[in-house]
Design an enzyme around this catalytic site. Structure first.
Site, PDB file in Angstrom:
ATOM      1  N   GLU A 340       0.817  -1.221   0.000  1.00  0.00           N
ATOM      2  CA  GLU A 340       0.000   0.000   0.000  1.00  0.00           C
ATOM      3  C   GLU A 340       0.849   1.269   0.000  1.00  0.00           C
ATOM      4  O   GLU A 340       0.421   2.302  -0.528  1.00  0.00           O
ATOM      5  CB  GLU A 340      -0.924   0.001   1.222  1.00  0.00           C
ATOM      6  N   GLU A 349      -1.010   9.767  -0.361  1.00  0.00           N
ATOM      7  CA  GLU A 349      -1.316   9.266  -1.699  1.00  0.00           C
ATOM      8  C   GLU A 349      -0.632  10.140  -2.748  1.00  0.00           C
ATOM      9  O   GLU A 349      -0.760  11.373  -2.733  1.00  0.00           O
ATOM     10  CB  GLU A 349      -2.834   9.280  -1.906  1.00  0.00           C
ATOM     11  N   ASN A 387     -13.928   6.481   7.048  1.00  0.00           N
ATOM     12  CA  ASN A 387     -12.874   5.737   7.735  1.00  0.00           C
ATOM     13  C   ASN A 387     -12.097   6.619   8.707  1.00  0.00           C
ATOM     14  O   ASN A 387     -11.702   6.155   9.781  1.00  0.00           O
ATOM     15  CB  ASN A 387     -11.915   5.114   6.717  1.00  0.00           C
TER      16      ASN A 387
END
Length: 489
Positions: A340, A349, A387
């Site tokens: 990830e 990201e 989340n």
């Protein structure tokens, strides 16, 4: 005539407001006599106002059934739980267990699931039997935990290797207790996710232990705090089995045995490595030297100290099952976060064009930090406002309003990764933790984390990359990765 009426009226009025000496004395005596009652009434009013303020103004709610009720309700719930005994996650004091031979089984059994701790287990046993292993109660209940016969039949085993599983064997009873508790914990957590019940996870699990899962579901959980109920009776015993900061309980060591080294408390699963880089505790399956070798190009943000600090908050992670299972779980976790985060290189990201895609504006709490604030961060690239809010609520942090904490604090970043690993089913059927500890295999961890895109032939190259990383990390930790058929999804 009119004059006489006016005079009479004035005399009548003055007689009401002017008191003679006897009347004044009677009034003073009456007021003094009523003073204690007035004080008591005022105190009662103050108590009621405090209770209603904590409970939200109308009723003593344990948790709101309205998902939009966030910060204030959670604070009131936490305050009430703390007042009733806390969450049982303090440091276990084994010296309070009447039979020192029961300490090791309690510690071992408490690793059965995340919610259970040695403190909770000891408090429940104390409440059930007062640690009387021979106790026989109503409806065929027997042993330390007073388990019903049908419960022990399902969850009992020969844990003390005596050749027979018996509810009257202390170790068998303790481990059966833990398995049943964790079964209830899993079921109540699902009811919470399905929004069928309200209440904190531990209270609901203790309720299910006392009155059954069906009853808990039928009454909607714990919409009203009943301070005399079983969950709060057990919580009242937590302090007895929790050591204070000034105490140093001798874990599992028999009194007067100077040659036996005390074991570290199981509440701290990952001990720091020794000066030579080796582990100082059998559950500490990763040294700093190994961690550094596994991620030679990692960003300095991803510290070993941050990882071990986060692991201490999730003692069941890499602390459940035998040594092989613990090492497999650690290897599986590291393999997935390696994938990830590009080998622990990326903190945020890298595709900034996608940063605006993770705001579910349909949620009642919205995206208070901004449309682009909930992009991937940390080792597992936590994303979406939903989340961030769920992770923050679980960790006691306001990540909904301060998502950059995941970018700025190494411990918080690791905690969010472990939160997802330990508690979320994602696109799969189980948590990643359960996939390894329950025998599902590495492939099920992939399904949980990104199964919607990678499993079922969706992206075999990505799956293969995860598998190869897992096999490499398993070899580094000296453990077999498991059957080949369990490695892919």
């Amino acid at each position: 005539m009119a004059l006489r009426k006016a005079q009479a009226a004035r005399q009548a009025g003055s007689s009401v407001f002017k008191l003679d000496a006897s009347q004044l004395l009677w009034l003073v005596v009456s007021v003094v006599g009523l003073f204690p009652l007035i004080v008591l009434a005022l105190l009662a009013l103050i108590v009621l106002l405090v209770i209603f303020a904590m409970a939200g103004g109308s009723q003593l709610t344990s948790a709101s059934s309205d998902p939009s009720d966030t910060g204030g309700q959670t604070s009131r719930l936490n305050a009430l739980i703390e007042l009733s005994g806390g969450d049982g996650r303090g440091t276990f004091d084994p010296t309070k267990v009447p039979d020192e031979d029961l300490v090791a089984p309690i510690r071992a059994a408490a690793k059965e699931c995340d919610l259970l701790t040695p403190v909770i287990l000891a408090a429940q046993i104390d409440y059930a039997s007062g640690f009387d292993a021979d106790k026989e109660g109503p409806q065929g209940r027997k042993g330390l935990s007073q388990l019903a016969p049908e419960v022990f039949d399902e969850f009992g085993a020969d844990d003390d290797d005596s050749g027979e599983a018996s509810v009257l064997d202390a170790e068998d009873s303790i481990h059966a207790h833990a398995r049943y508790f964790c079964h209830l914990a899993e079921r109540t957590e699902q009811l919470r996710k399905d929004k069928k019940v309200v209440g904190d996870h531990l209270s609901l699990t203790l309720m299910a232990w006392d009155i059954g899962l069906e009853t808990v579901e039928a009454q909607g959980g714990m919409p009203v705090l009943a301070l005399g109920a079983y969950p709060f009776q057990v919580r009242g015993l937590f302090a007895k089995y929790t050591t204070t900061g000034d105490e140093d309980p001798d874990s599992d060591t028999a009194p007067g045995d100077p040659d036996q080294e005390p074991e570290p408390d199981d509440d701290s699963t990952t001990a720091p490595p020794g000066p030579d880089g080796t582990d100082t505790d059998e559950t500490a399956v990763l040294s700093e030297a190994q961690f550094t070798a596994m991620f030679p190009h990692r960003n300095s943000f991803y510290t070993y100290a941050g990882l071990t600090d986060a692991m201490a908050k999730f003692p069941a992670f890499a602390g459940t099952g035998d040594e092989q299972t613990r090492k497999r779980e650690l290897a599986a976790f590291l393999a997935n976060i390696n994938h990830e985060s590009g080998g622990l290189v990326h903190v945020e990201e890298i595709n900034q064009a996608a940063w605006g895609n993770y705001c579910d504006a349909g949620q009642p709490y919205g995206c208070p930090a901004g449309q682009t604030a909930y992009h991937g961060r940390g080792p597992i690239q936590l994303s979406w406002n939903t989340n961030y809010k769920a992770a923050g609520d679980a960790l006691g942090l306001d990540l909904l309003h301060q998502p950059d904490l995941v970018r700025d604090d190494p411990s918080v970043a690791w905690q969010t990764a472990l939160w997802f690993w330990m508690t979320q089913t994602g696109a799969g059927r189980m948590t990643a933790h359960s996939a390894i500890t329950g025998g599902g295999g590495f492939g099920e961890t992939i399904r949980t984390i990104n199964g919607a895109l990678e499993c079922g032939g969706g992206n075999p190259a990505q799956v293969q990359a995860r598998v190869e990383a897992y096999q490499r990390f398993a070899a580094d930790l000296g453990v077999d990765p498991g059957d080949e058929s369990t490695l892919r999804c």
